[in-house]
Enzyme design. Structure first.
Site, PDB file in Angstrom:
ATOM      1  N   SER A  14      -1.942  -3.722 -21.036  1.00  0.00           N
ATOM      2  CA  SER A  14      -1.673  -5.156 -21.007  1.00  0.00           C
ATOM      3  C   SER A  14      -1.665  -5.754 -22.417  1.00  0.00           C
ATOM      4  O   SER A  14      -0.760  -6.516 -22.773  1.00  0.00           O
ATOM      5  CB  SER A  14      -2.698  -5.876 -20.120  1.00  0.00           C
ATOM      6  OG  SER A  14      -4.003  -5.621 -20.565  1.00  0.00           O
ATOM      7  N   PHE A  15      -2.632  -5.370 -23.257  1.00  0.00           N
ATOM      8  CA  PHE A  15      -2.708  -6.012 -24.571  1.00  0.00           C
ATOM      9  C   PHE A  15      -1.611  -5.493 -25.502  1.00  0.00           C
ATOM     10  O   PHE A  15      -1.011  -6.260 -26.252  1.00  0.00           O
ATOM     11  CB  PHE A  15      -4.100  -5.806 -25.178  1.00  0.00           C
ATOM     12  CG  PHE A  15      -4.480  -6.868 -26.178  1.00  0.00           C
ATOM     13  CD1 PHE A  15      -4.219  -8.214 -25.943  1.00  0.00           C
ATOM     14  CD2 PHE A  15      -5.114  -6.530 -27.368  1.00  0.00           C
ATOM     15  CE1 PHE A  15      -4.562  -9.201 -26.875  1.00  0.00           C
ATOM     16  CE2 PHE A  15      -5.465  -7.499 -28.304  1.00  0.00           C
ATOM     17  CZ  PHE A  15      -5.184  -8.836 -28.055  1.00  0.00           C
ATOM     18  N   GLY A 140      -9.536 -12.001 -31.119  1.00  0.00           N
ATOM     19  CA  GLY A 140      -9.622 -13.442 -30.875  1.00  0.00           C
ATOM     20  C   GLY A 140      -9.432 -13.706 -29.395  1.00  0.00           C
ATOM     21  O   GLY A 140      -9.155 -12.781 -28.633  1.00  0.00           O
ATOM     22  N   SER A 142      -7.854 -14.122 -26.295  1.00  0.00           N
ATOM     23  CA  SER A 142      -6.456 -13.864 -25.942  1.00  0.00           C
ATOM     24  C   SER A 142      -6.321 -13.017 -24.687  1.00  0.00           C
ATOM     25  O   SER A 142      -6.244 -11.797 -24.773  1.00  0.00           O
ATOM     26  CB  SER A 142      -5.763 -13.164 -27.110  1.00  0.00           C
ATOM     27  OG  SER A 142      -6.572 -12.109 -27.628  1.00  0.00           O
ATOM     28  N   ALA A 144      -4.115 -11.334 -22.129  1.00  0.00           N
ATOM     29  CA  ALA A 144      -2.735 -10.851 -22.280  1.00  0.00           C
ATOM     30  C   ALA A 144      -1.745 -11.663 -21.446  1.00  0.00           C
ATOM     31  O   ALA A 144      -0.674 -12.043 -21.930  1.00  0.00           O
ATOM     32  CB  ALA A 144      -2.674  -9.373 -21.893  1.00  0.00           C
ATOM     33  N   LYS A 195     -18.664  -8.709 -27.735  1.00  0.00           N
ATOM     34  CA  LYS A 195     -18.447  -9.737 -26.712  1.00  0.00           C
ATOM     35  C   LYS A 195     -18.370  -9.123 -25.319  1.00  0.00           C
ATOM     36  O   LYS A 195     -18.687  -9.778 -24.333  1.00  0.00           O
ATOM     37  CB  LYS A 195     -17.180 -10.527 -27.002  1.00  0.00           C
ATOM     38  CG  LYS A 195     -15.919  -9.666 -26.913  1.00  0.00           C
ATOM     39  CD  LYS A 195     -14.742 -10.425 -26.338  1.00  0.00           C
ATOM     40  CE  LYS A 195     -13.839  -9.484 -25.591  1.00  0.00           C
ATOM     41  NZ  LYS A 195     -12.899  -8.751 -26.428  1.00  0.00           N
ATOM     42  N   ASP A 248     -13.724 -15.639 -28.684  1.00  0.00           N
ATOM     43  CA  ASP A 248     -13.508 -14.559 -27.737  1.00  0.00           C
ATOM     44  C   ASP A 248     -14.657 -14.464 -26.732  1.00  0.00           C
ATOM     45  O   ASP A 248     -14.448 -14.125 -25.565  1.00  0.00           O
ATOM     46  CB  ASP A 248     -13.386 -13.248 -28.527  1.00  0.00           C
ATOM     47  CG  ASP A 248     -12.455 -12.264 -27.845  1.00  0.00           C
ATOM     48  OD1 ASP A 248     -11.971 -12.563 -26.745  1.00  0.00           O
ATOM     49  OD2 ASP A 248     -12.223 -11.186 -28.428  1.00  0.00           O
ATOM     50  N   SER A 258     -11.745 -12.067 -16.895  1.00  0.00           N
ATOM     51  CA  SER A 258     -12.342 -11.017 -17.706  1.00  0.00           C
ATOM     52  C   SER A 258     -12.824  -9.817 -16.889  1.00  0.00           C
ATOM     53  O   SER A 258     -13.591  -9.948 -15.941  1.00  0.00           O
ATOM     54  CB  SER A 258     -13.520 -11.635 -18.478  1.00  0.00           C
ATOM     55  OG  SER A 258     -14.483 -10.679 -18.783  1.00  0.00           O
ATOM     56  N   ARG A 259     -12.352  -8.629 -17.288  1.00  0.00           N
ATOM     57  CA  ARG A 259     -12.755  -7.385 -16.617  1.00  0.00           C
ATOM     58  C   ARG A 259     -14.245  -7.117 -16.793  1.00  0.00           C
ATOM     59  O   ARG A 259     -14.925  -6.648 -15.901  1.00  0.00           O
ATOM     60  CB  ARG A 259     -12.019  -6.186 -17.219  1.00  0.00           C
ATOM     61  CG  ARG A 259     -10.540  -6.203 -17.053  1.00  0.00           C
ATOM     62  CD  ARG A 259      -9.959  -4.849 -17.413  1.00  0.00           C
ATOM     63  NE  ARG A 259     -10.050  -4.540 -18.837  1.00  0.00           N
ATOM     64  CZ  ARG A 259      -9.169  -4.919 -19.744  1.00  0.00           C
ATOM     65  NH1 ARG A 259      -8.145  -5.661 -19.394  1.00  0.00           N
ATOM     66  NH2 ARG A 259      -9.289  -4.589 -21.013  1.00  0.00           N
TER      67      ARG A 259
END
Lengths: 340, 340
Positions: A14-15, A140, A142, A144, A195, A248, A258-259
């Protein structure tokens, strides 16, 4: 006149796909390396990547894919590395001689290398020994999918070489994607890596039914621990208060996509870590990062109560009841007196 | 043995009632001053405050209310001030001689005084001239309803006098409410005040349909401006990276319960500022604070692009289309080069 580059993206997740799309929107010719033939075929023929994005997300025409790493690397003026962090060391080692000299190599993968117990920025000199390749860290807030949908997004580009940082900044910024530069590469990397475990802790709190007051307190004190960690191990503390730190962290700990937070929620609901890892199609980098971080904490006897508690809980050393993630039961303290 | 105090709370709004409840849960005898007879009657007779909390929120038995300010103040060993900030200067001036000497006076109201164009910490010496009353600022991520429901909550107590700070900390902390101390009173106050306008900006972004990437970028860059502001005007920059800074900012900008964010959402939907203010039963402190801050920015020519843009938009000087809250169109920059 702006010169358009050949940008090689390593990883069709994805990213990687999102950053490739950013580069393509900036006008560059983008070639994504993926070892998954189906992904390569779909990107080239349907301009989609439906393993990671909904069917209505269409990739730019100047973005293609290839399963031939030599082809992708040999033509690249700039490389964006977005393969899972735990596979990255061996991957770079295997292909290092194919990376063109004097190009920026932008690492977008986040985490501590489990086998080496080091950050990318620490292993880079030995990994690329004798080669002139500048590495940058891109990090940062973001998600995807939001990049794909052109929601304005802002990231940090960490690079020791200011000229390279500015070059990347100017070549990867356009109206809905903006890069800031900084020379604190390790600080940016620490933010992107740590993070994720913090998001697991935030997910645990959410999973046991706690709310904003508690989650934001956890996150604030967690960022403080991260900034002390950065200061101790060669980054700057302040960097953790920027895009790759609090930015982030807010996204990952409070955002719904968020996973890593999802892993925490499942842990709190009583699911076993092994089962969670098995059933997640995308990797939650927070777990391996936490395992290395926890070893650091114990080895150097670091005073990082939130991360240490999380580590002990995830390892199974303490129960959820014994864990005190927001350290309510510790001695009352001055806000800024932790010394790690 | 712990000595229980008589705690006077000024203001029977949501935050005053919540902090009074914290004090009562710590074992103290709490007396809330409210000029609203109905609130006083309801607190004393039904142990509820249904103007601000649902019917099932029951107040402790050792918490009562009075509309007699002299009675409340004269018996207090500790005062918690929680009346709307814009009424606070005149209120304290009127009742200053009734405040007992040598007690901590804890200000929980947040904002810049519109008429004086100053923070509490700046006017305190003149306001209490000749009186020995230590003021503290209490601030941190704390929705009142979550405090009432005993969700763990953590705040900062800013006080120049370390002994007073510790005294307040020990007298207001219990298992679901934890106070940290700091001597940067002004920094804590700036965090509590400036987070509200930033939440309005976050609400505007949400109101026009933007998502996490954009809101967290705005908030991160906004906190950076806040920290520079603190450093310039006598607080510490670092304080803004603590509970009364990023903690409270996260809560207010990303949490769903925030009044100030709601104002931003309504502005983005095209509602007029005057109408929003008229129909809000609780005061959104962000607007008056923004108006003073905007004057500061212009008077001192401060480089605070996010807050300045917000000010100009709220004043009607620029349209939503002209506003660029996440400063995407500014020159590309180093992450840490703003100088205000």
């Amino acid at each position: 006149m702006k010169r358009f580059l050949n940008v090689g993206v390593l990883g069709g997740g994805s990213f990687g796909t999102a950053l490739g799309t950013v580069a393509a929107r900036c006008g560059h010719n983008v070639n994504i390396f993926s070892k998954t033939e189906k992904t390569v075929h779909e990107i080239n023929n349907s301009h989609k990547n439906t393993r990671f994005f909904p069917d209505d997300i269409i990739l730019p025409n100047n973005l293609k894919a290839s399963s031939d790493i030599s082809e992708v690397l040999s033509k690249s003026d700039m490389v964006i590395h977005a393969i899972p962090v735990q596979q990255s060391y061996d991957f770079i080692k295997e292909h290092r001689d194919k990376i063109p000299s004097n190009i920026p190599y932008i690492i977008a993968s986040k985490g501590i290398l489990l086998k080496q117990k080091k950050f990318f920025s620490e292993v880079w000199p030995e990994l690329l020994e004798g080669r002139k390749v500048s590495h940058c860290i891109l990090s940062g807030p973001s998600f995807a999918i939001e990049i794909m949908k052109k929601y304005p997004t802002v990231v940090s580009i960490g690079c020791k070489d200011e000229q390279v940082a500015k070059y990347v900044q100017h070549n990867l910024s356009f109206k809905s994607f903006r890069c800031y530069t900084t020379d604190d590469v390790l600080g940016v990397e620490i933010g992107g890596a740590l993070k994720n475990p913090l998001a697991i802790a935030a997910g645990i709190l959410e999973g046991i039914g706690l709310k904003y007051n508690t989650v934001t307190a956890l996150v604030t004190r967690g960022i403080y621990e991260m900034s002390l960690f950065s200061g101790k191990f060669g980054g700057r503390s302040d960097t953790l208060y920027g895009l790759s730190g609090i930015g982030d962290v807010m996204l990952t700990c409070l955002g719904s996509l968020s996973r890593n937070k999802a892993v925490g929620i499942k842990l709190a609901q009583g699911q076993k870590l092994d089962d969670i890892i098995k059933t997640n199609s995308e990797v939650a980098e927070g777990i391996p990062t936490l395992l290395v971080l926890g070893e650091f904490i114990q080895q150097y006897n670091l005073n990082m109560p939130i991360f240490h508690t999380l580590y002990r809980y995830v390892k199974g050393d303490i129960t959820l009841e014994e864990a005190d993630f927001i350290i309510m039961s510790r001695q009352l303290e001055h806000e800024w007196e932790l010394k790690i």
